[in-house]
Write a protein that holds these residues in place. Structure first.
Motif, PDB file in Angstrom:
ATOM      1  N   ARG A  22       0.594  -1.066  -0.160  1.00 41.86           N
ATOM      2  CA  ARG A  22       0.077   0.055   0.204  1.00 41.86           C
ATOM      3  C   ARG A  22       0.260   0.909   0.044  1.00 41.86           C
ATOM      4  N   ALA A  23       2.044   1.122   0.901  1.00 40.42           N
ATOM      5  CA  ALA A  23       3.130   2.186   0.919  1.00 40.42           C
ATOM      6  C   ALA A  23       3.748   3.099  -0.087  1.00 40.42           C
ATOM      7  N   SER A  24       4.278   1.401  -1.760  1.00 42.75           N
ATOM      8  CA  SER A  24       4.403   1.626  -2.279  1.00 42.75           C
ATOM      9  C   SER A  24       3.764   1.427  -4.144  1.00 42.75           C
ATOM     10  N   GLY A  25       2.702   0.980  -3.912  1.00 40.56           N
ATOM     11  CA  GLY A  25       2.114   0.197  -5.111  1.00 40.56           C
ATOM     12  C   GLY A  25       2.419  -0.934  -5.346  1.00 40.56           C
ATOM     13  N   LEU A  26       2.940  -1.513  -6.925  1.00 36.65           N
ATOM     14  CA  LEU A  26       3.217  -2.018  -7.694  1.00 36.65           C
ATOM     15  C   LEU A  26       5.000  -2.291  -7.238  1.00 36.65           C
ATOM     16  N   LEU A  27       5.265  -3.218  -7.228  1.00 41.82           N
ATOM     17  CA  LEU A  27       6.925  -3.659  -6.917  1.00 41.82           C
ATOM     18  C   LEU A  27       7.645  -4.343  -7.233  1.00 41.82           C
ATOM     19  N   GLU A  28       6.745  -5.154  -8.576  1.00 43.27           N
ATOM     20  CA  GLU A  28       7.165  -5.645  -9.740  1.00 43.27           C
ATOM     21  C   GLU A  28       6.388  -6.814 -10.404  1.00 43.27           C
ATOM     22  N   THR A  29       6.709  -6.268 -11.369  1.00 45.13           N
ATOM     23  CA  THR A  29       5.090  -6.742 -12.597  1.00 45.13           C
ATOM     24  C   THR A  29       5.552  -8.059 -13.484  1.00 45.13           C
ATOM     25  N   ILE A  30       5.464  -9.153 -12.876  1.00 43.94           N
ATOM     26  CA  ILE A  30       5.114 -10.149 -14.253  1.00 43.94           C
ATOM     27  C   ILE A  30       4.715 -10.487 -15.590  1.00 43.94           C
ATOM     28  N   LEU A  31       5.068 -10.043 -16.715  1.00 45.40           N
ATOM     29  CA  LEU A  31       3.954 -10.193 -18.012  1.00 45.40           C
ATOM     30  C   LEU A  31       4.352 -11.085 -19.249  1.00 45.40           C
ATOM     31  N   LEU A  32       3.558 -12.384 -19.172  1.00 44.89           N
ATOM     32  CA  LEU A  32       3.168 -13.392 -19.407  1.00 44.89           C
ATOM     33  C   LEU A  32       2.014 -13.467 -20.798  1.00 44.89           C
ATOM     34  N   PRO A  33       2.221 -14.133 -22.098  1.00 39.51           N
ATOM     35  CA  PRO A  33       1.245 -14.182 -22.312  1.00 39.51           C
ATOM     36  C   PRO A  33       0.418 -15.055 -22.138  1.00 39.51           C
ATOM     37  N   THR A  34      -0.430 -15.713 -22.239  1.00 41.11           N
ATOM     38  CA  THR A  34      -1.533 -16.520 -21.395  1.00 41.11           C
ATOM     39  C   THR A  34      -1.901 -17.473 -22.331  1.00 41.11           C
ATOM     40  N   ARG A  35      -1.173 -18.977 -22.286  1.00 41.31           N
ATOM     41  CA  ARG A  35      -0.873 -19.646 -22.517  1.00 41.31           C
ATOM     42  C   ARG A  35      -2.506 -20.679 -22.907  1.00 41.31           C
ATOM     43  N   LEU A  36      -3.334 -20.140 -23.637  1.00 38.49           N
ATOM     44  CA  LEU A  36      -4.257 -20.641 -23.569  1.00 38.49           C
ATOM     45  C   LEU A  36      -5.022 -21.995 -24.341  1.00 38.49           C
ATOM     46  N   ALA A  37      -3.798 -22.014 -25.872  1.00 37.10           N
ATOM     47  CA  ALA A  37      -3.231 -23.260 -26.375  1.00 37.10           C
ATOM     48  C   ALA A  37      -2.688 -24.529 -25.724  1.00 37.10           C
ATOM     49  N   ALA A  38      -2.251 -24.300 -25.072  1.00 39.87           N
ATOM     50  CA  ALA A  38      -1.277 -25.071 -24.008  1.00 39.87           C
ATOM     51  C   ALA A  38      -2.104 -25.650 -22.704  1.00 39.87           C
ATOM     52  N   GLY A  39      -3.454 -25.392 -22.317  1.00 37.19           N
ATOM     53  CA  GLY A  39      -4.934 -25.974 -21.833  1.00 37.19           C
ATOM     54  C   GLY A  39      -4.611 -24.910 -20.797  1.00 37.19           C
ATOM     55  N   ARG A  40      -5.534 -25.332 -19.854  1.00 37.63           N
ATOM     56  CA  ARG A  40      -5.762 -24.531 -18.342  1.00 37.63           C
ATOM     57  C   ARG A  40      -5.212 -24.988 -17.935  1.00 37.63           C
ATOM     58  N   HIS A  41      -4.640 -26.100 -17.889  1.00 34.73           N
ATOM     59  CA  HIS A  41      -3.690 -26.996 -16.191  1.00 34.73           C
ATOM     60  C   HIS A  41      -2.050 -25.279 -16.021  1.00 34.73           C
ATOM     61  N   ALA A  42      -2.000 -25.601 -18.152  1.00 32.64           N
ATOM     62  CA  ALA A  42      -0.823 -24.721 -18.295  1.00 32.64           C
ATOM     63  C   ALA A  42      -0.529 -23.220 -17.781  1.00 32.64           C
ATOM     64  N   VAL A  43      -1.902 -22.775 -18.186  1.00 35.96           N
ATOM     65  CA  VAL A  43      -1.998 -21.541 -17.606  1.00 35.96           C
ATOM     66  C   VAL A  43      -1.847 -21.322 -16.208  1.00 35.96           C
ATOM     67  N   VAL A  44      -3.153 -22.264 -15.501  1.00 36.24           N
ATOM     68  CA  VAL A  44      -2.698 -22.191 -13.986  1.00 36.24           C
ATOM     69  C   VAL A  44      -1.141 -22.508 -13.156  1.00 36.24           C
ATOM     70  N   GLU A  45      -0.231 -23.115 -14.362  1.00 34.02           N
ATOM     71  CA  GLU A  45       0.584 -22.873 -13.876  1.00 34.02           C
ATOM     72  C   GLU A  45       1.398 -22.037 -13.590  1.00 34.02           C
ATOM     73  N   ASP A  46       1.111 -21.287 -14.967  1.00 31.81           N
ATOM     74  CA  ASP A  46       2.236 -20.209 -14.715  1.00 31.81           C
ATOM     75  C   ASP A  46       1.787 -18.753 -14.179  1.00 31.81           C
ATOM     76  N   ILE A  47       0.393 -18.671 -13.504  1.00 34.95           N
ATOM     77  CA  ILE A  47      -0.067 -18.175 -12.306  1.00 34.95           C
ATOM     78  C   ILE A  47       1.104 -18.207 -11.121  1.00 34.95           C
ATOM     79  N   CYS A  48       0.871 -19.372 -11.335  1.00 35.55           N
ATOM     80  CA  CYS A  48       1.903 -20.324  -9.142  1.00 35.55           C
ATOM     81  C   CYS A  48       3.035 -20.414 -10.007  1.00 35.55           C
ATOM     82  N   SER A  49       3.359 -20.096 -11.064  1.00 38.60           N
ATOM     83  CA  SER A  49       5.308 -20.056 -10.769  1.00 38.60           C
ATOM     84  C   SER A  49       5.348 -19.001 -10.424  1.00 38.60           C
ATOM     85  N   GLY A  50       4.992 -17.883 -11.372  1.00 42.37           N
ATOM     86  CA  GLY A  50       4.842 -16.523 -10.778  1.00 42.37           C
ATOM     87  C   GLY A  50       4.752 -16.103  -9.456  1.00 42.37           C
ATOM     88  N   VAL A  51       3.578 -16.256  -8.768  1.00 41.78           N
ATOM     89  CA  VAL A  51       3.037 -16.132  -7.389  1.00 41.78           C
ATOM     90  C   VAL A  51       4.031 -16.905  -6.873  1.00 41.78           C
TER      91      VAL A  51
END
Ligand SMILES: [Zn+2]
Length: 343
Positions: A22-51
């Motif tokens: 809240r004091a500094s706003g966005l500290l770091e942003t990871i930008l990735l393409p949404t790999r829809l063609a690779a399937g939803r589980h691949a997208v969930v894995e991208d989310i989780c590895s970024g987190v």
């Protein structure tokens, strides 16, 4: 130790994952393409590895307030399950919240992208500037997203599906909408609709400048069209008048129904606010006596402008969805604190 949160902005094209304080706003942003063609589980894995990466970097200096995810809807809450989302093909019935939680081993909060954008606009944008904690926001994009914030909290309705004002009817027999109805607001005032209306005008043979634009650049954007309108092309100006008229009809219904202090128009097409807002305000004044009674500067009520109905373009730009996902955990914590204090 100060807290931080992690926000995920899941879109049909891009996936953004950010750490926020809240004091500094966005500290770091990871930008990735949404790999829809690779399937939803691949997208969930991208989310989780970024987190996981952000948790690893920031957990030593801050404690985690929570993880928020904004996703295209329709979304069933609180379970966090998607139902035939048009921007995430193949994700029908997908339990996004459950999948992410089981992969991360910790709780996450899932919200529709339009709701988190409205939350950000309320808490960090025009709501904060005006000192207001309630608003209704329309986000003009591929479709029209809508979020309603009441007293600093997202209004969900009974199934998490409140805020579908993109599908209020403007013309009963208008063009067929993806939702199954006809003549919805998003058939007249989304970026997709503006392009369709412009192409129809070009094909009619009665809009030579638009036809020349479409020939020169078949992938022209609403920005190209607004440039044409700003140069004085009457056909392009007429299209933005139509956008304002449709938005005005929709917003008049919302003003008459909700009597909120603030209605905000965001999304890329809101850059053309100066082109479409005169028609918008004319329509709202015509169709909403609540607005006529409460218009700032003209209000006849006690309190006048301070308690009036404001309609304006959004203060936050393309980051509103990501910021909203980041601040989501803080609004939930406040809810818990509030209930603890009142009980
Ligand atoms: Zn619709």
């Amino acid at each position: 130790m100060n807290s931080f949160s992690i926000g995920v902005d899941l879109g049909g094209t891009n996936l953004r994952i950010a750490a926020y304080t809240r004091a500094s706003g966005l500290l770091e942003t990871i930008l990735l393409p949404t790999r829809l063609a690779a399937g939803r589980h691949a997208v969930v894995e991208d989310i989780c590895s970024g987190v996981r990466k952000l948790l690893h970097t920031y957990s030593s200096q801050h404690y985690l307030a929570g993880i928020g995810i904004g996703t295209p809807g329709p979304l069933e809450l609180p379970v966090g399950r998607l139902h035939s989302p048009p921007n995430l093909p193949g994700w029908d019935g997908f339990g996004l919240r459950e999948e992410v939680e089981s992969s991360l081993g910790m709780p996450v909060t899932v919200e529709s992208d339009a709701n988190v954008a409205a939350l950000a606009e309320c808490i960090l944008g025009s709501g904060r500037t005006l000192g207001l904690s309630s608003l209704c926001m329309l986000t003009l994009g591929t479709g029209i997203g809508n979020g309603i914030i009441l007293n600093g909290k997202i209004w969900h309705g009974v199934n998490g599906m409140a805020g579908e004002a993109g599908h209020v009817t403007i013309e009963p027999d208008g063009p067929a909408c993806g939702c199954g109805s006809n003549g919805c607001l998003e058939m007249y005032a989304s970026a997709t609709a503006v392009r369709r209306i412009a192409l129809d005008a070009a094909e009619s043979g009665k809009a030579p400048a638009i036809a020349a634009l479409a020939k020169r650049n078949p992938d022209f954007t609403t920005r190209d069209l607004s440039d044409l309108a700003e140069q004085g092309d009457p056909d392009a100006k007429r299209i933005f008048d139509g956008v304002g008229r449709a938005l005005g009809i929709g917003i008049a219904d919302l003003v008459n129904t909700l009597n909120l202090p603030l209605y905000v128009v965001g999304g890329g097409l809101a850059n053309a606010w100066d082109l479409f807002s005169p028609a918008l305000f004319a329509e709202v004044r015509h169709r909403s006596y609540v607005y006529r009674l409460t218009e700032p500067g003209r209000s006849v009520l006690n309190g006048g402008a301070t308690n009036g109905t404001r309609i304006m373009s959004a203060e936050l730009g393309a980051d509103s969805g990501l910021l909203g996902a980041c601040i989501l955990p803080y609004t939930l914590n406040r809810e818990k604190q509030g209930s603890a204090l009142s009980s």
